[in-house]
Design an enzyme around this catalytic site. Structure first.
Site, short mmCIF file in Angstrom:
data_model
loop_
_atom_site.label_atom_id
_atom_site.label_comp_id
_atom_site.label_asym_id
_atom_site.label_seq_id
_atom_site.Cartn_x
_atom_site.Cartn_y
_atom_site.Cartn_z
CE1 TYR A 166 41.95 39.40 51.63
CE2 TYR A 166 40.84 41.46 51.08
CZ TYR A 166 41.73 40.46 50.75
OH TYR A 166 42.42 40.51 49.56
O1 LIG Z 1 39.49 44.54 45.96
C1 LIG Z 1 39.75 43.78 46.86
O2 LIG Z 1 40.70 43.92 47.57
C2 LIG Z 1 38.84 42.65 47.18
O3 LIG Z 1 38.06 42.37 46.02
C3 LIG Z 1 37.11 41.36 46.17
O4 LIG Z 1 36.18 41.73 47.17
P1 LIG Z 1 34.82 42.42 46.75
O5 LIG Z 1 35.07 43.73 46.08
O6 LIG Z 1 33.97 42.39 47.95
O7 LIG Z 1 34.32 41.42 45.59
P2 LIG Z 1 33.01 40.52 45.49
O8 LIG Z 1 32.93 39.59 46.62
O9 LIG Z 1 33.01 39.96 44.14
O10 LIG Z 1 31.83 41.60 45.64
C4 LIG Z 1 31.66 42.60 44.64
C5 LIG Z 1 30.43 43.41 44.97
O11 LIG Z 1 29.27 42.58 44.89
C6 LIG Z 1 28.53 42.71 46.09
N1 LIG Z 1 27.86 41.43 46.36
C7 LIG Z 1 28.61 40.33 46.67
C8 LIG Z 1 28.02 39.12 46.90
C9 LIG Z 1 26.61 39.04 46.81
O12 LIG Z 1 26.00 37.96 47.01
N2 LIG Z 1 25.91 40.14 46.51
C10 LIG Z 1 26.49 41.34 46.27
O13 LIG Z 1 25.81 42.33 45.99
C11 LIG Z 1 29.50 43.10 47.15
O14 LIG Z 1 28.83 43.78 48.19
C12 LIG Z 1 30.44 43.99 46.37
O15 LIG Z 1 29.93 45.29 46.31
C13 LIG Z 1 37.78 40.07 46.57
O16 LIG Z 1 36.82 39.07 46.78
C14 LIG Z 1 38.63 40.24 47.80
O17 LIG Z 1 39.33 39.05 48.04
C15 LIG Z 1 39.58 41.40 47.65
O18 LIG Z 1 40.62 41.06 46.79
#
Ligand SMILES: O=C(O)[C@H]1O[C@H](OP(=O)(O)OP(=O)(O)OC[C@H]2O[C@@H](n3ccc(=O)[nH]c3=O)[C@H](O)[C@@H]2O)[C@H](O)[C@@H](O)[C@H]1O
Length: 431
Positions: free
Chosen positions: A242
């Site tokens: 991504y």
């Molecule tokens: O800023 C971005 O550019 C991206 O932001 C977002 O990604 P992320 O920051 O990864 O958000 P998100 O999935 O909500 O996980 C948040 C936290 O929860 C943790 N997490 C997640 C799932 C889970 O089951 N458990 C968990 O601990 C996980 O490890 C993480 O630490 C957008 O989805 C992406 O499309 C993109 O725009």
């Protein structure tokens, strides 16, 4: 001895093996014999090709007639009506991904202040399409027309530019999600790279060329350790496909700016959340599971360190997007040719106040008044990064960007929306 098939279709695509020409000639003569037979064969082949082509065109025209979801006088009228500007110095904006989370909010904000808005969205099923349909109804009620189609459809995009002289494009259509890239890598290439190029090709050829503002991502900072992340920091260590496709988007948009004079602004969004959000994101899926009494998985980093994100509330992101459109400056090209240098900008849009994932869970518990069943798991090597933190001074200076919503306040608004949308039935959300 190589077979005829091997002779005719060389193993290396795009490269013809010249040393086989002689053998090919031999086969050709064996098959076709004398000059008069050859002439008859050639006539036959020409007739065959002509009838094949007319059949193809018949099939294409009739299938377009029966299946096209766009086109026609009425359709064009709706597009023009939706694109109408109702304020002085307003803009007409093509919003891609208009039925998405950020796209729907930005479309509404633009329409509200009198700008013309036309949306496009492919309504794919990466997450529940009924949520996208509900956002679409919301937009339709405000007079915003959303075309159902893919940004990879060059004919459709060209038709949209033929119908309306868009001043701006707000490009938010994308394959989102960091971890899903391991399951379906090609969807990222399809939307974030191929789709982007198709859209930019249309923008570059449009007369006048629009200014383009598009969604990059905080994930381009990848495995960087220096915080907060600044726009000038390195972005060559992506941790997920991504992130790699978003980084590629930044390079691709740069070339269109350089060669064709397109005004480009890339926005690095930091984990955007809020009402009408994306069900695949942690805050959303945690809410659903907590209400249903199901356990949630909370990832932990190296040495059991908590993961942290610079969670940014949707209303703040909308202000950043609108500010970017307002300050974008004009594209300089026409007829597909650059006439002078055009702006190329990249901004962080974050909250500049990172919060750990366990704290996010505690805030949800407080707003939902339900205890979460936490399941701590070591962060799998699936593209996640341990933390994000935006330096937003550049966006503040150039766009007047100033986030005003902290995570507790923003989550309260999200929970209120979630319960009103999905309902609440003895701890079980109806969805
Ligand atoms: O800023 C971005 O550019 C991206 O932001 C977002 O990604 P992320 O920051 O990864 O958000 P998100 O999935 O909500 O996980 C948040 C936290 O929860 C943790 N997490 C997640 C799932 C889970 O089951 N458990 C968990 O601990 C996980 O490890 C993480 O630490 C957008 O989805 C992406 O499309 C993109 O725009």
């Amino acid at each position: 001895m190589p077979s005829l098939e091997e002779e005719l279709f060389p193993s290396t695509p795009g490269k013809f093996k010249i040393d086989r020409a002689h053998t090919m000639n031999r086969h050709f003569h064996r098959c076709f014999g004398s000059t008069s037979t050859m002439f008859l064969w050639a006539l036959f082949l020409v007739a065959l090709t002509a009838s094949y082509l007319s059949f193809q065109s018949f099939v294409y025209t009739s299938s377009r007639y029966f299946t096209a979801s766009w086109g026609g006088i009425q359709w064009e009228k709706q597009i023009r009506h939706s694109a109408q500007i109702h304020r002085s110095n307003g803009m007409s904006v093509l919003v891609t991904g208009a039925a998405g989370f950020v796209g729907s909010h930005v479309s509404l904000a633009l329409k509200k202040r009198g700008d013309g808005v036309v949306g496009i969205d492919n309504f794919n099923n990466y997450y529940d399409p009924s949520l996208k349909r509900a956002r679409k109804s919301l937009l339709n009620n405000q007079g915003i027309f959303i075309v159902e189609g893919d940004i990879n459809d060059a004919r459709l995009i060209a038709k949209l530019f033929d119908t309306v002289a868009f001043t701006h494009v707000m490009h938010l259509a994308a394959q989102a999600g960091v971890r899903y890239a391991m399951e379906n890598p090609h969807s990222y290439v399809h939307s974030n790279i191929a789709g982007l190029v198709t859209l930019l090709e249309a923008c570059k050829s449009a007369n006048p060329q629009p200014s383009v503002v598009w969604a990059s991502s905080s994930s381009v900072y990848g495995l960087n350790e220096k915080v907060p992340f600044s726009e000038s920091d390195r972005t060559d260590q992506p941790a997920s496909l991504y992130a790699a496709t978003k980084k590629a988007g930044e390079e691709i948009t740069h070339t269109y700016n350089h060669i064709y004079g397109l005004s480009i602004t890339g926005l690095r969004f930091f984990t955007v959340y809020g009402p009408w959000g994306r069900p695949d994101m942690a805050y959303f899926s945690f809410t659903r599971n907590i209400l249903q009494g199901k356990p949630i998985t909370v990832y932990r980093g190296k040495d059991r360190a908590d993961l942290a994100r610079d969670f940014t509330f949707i209303d703040d992101i909308v202000k950043g997007c609108v500010g970017s459109l307002d300050t974008s400056g004009k594209s300089t090209g026409s007829g597909g040719k650059k006439r002078g240098p055009a702006p190329y900008r990249i901004f962080n849009l974050g909250n500049t106040s990172p919060v750990t994932v366990p704290t996010l869970v505690s805030l949800l518990e407080r707003h939902l008044k339900v205890k979460a069943k936490r399941n701590f798991v070591d962060m799998p090597g699936n593209g996640d990064v341990p933390f994000t933190h935006a330096n937003i001074s550049l966006a503040h200076r150039e766009l007047g960007y100033k986030p005003t919503t902290d995570l507790a306040t923003g989550l309260k608004k999200f929970v209120k929306w979630y319960l009103s949308y999905y309902g609440y039935n003895h701890g079980k959300a109806v969805n």
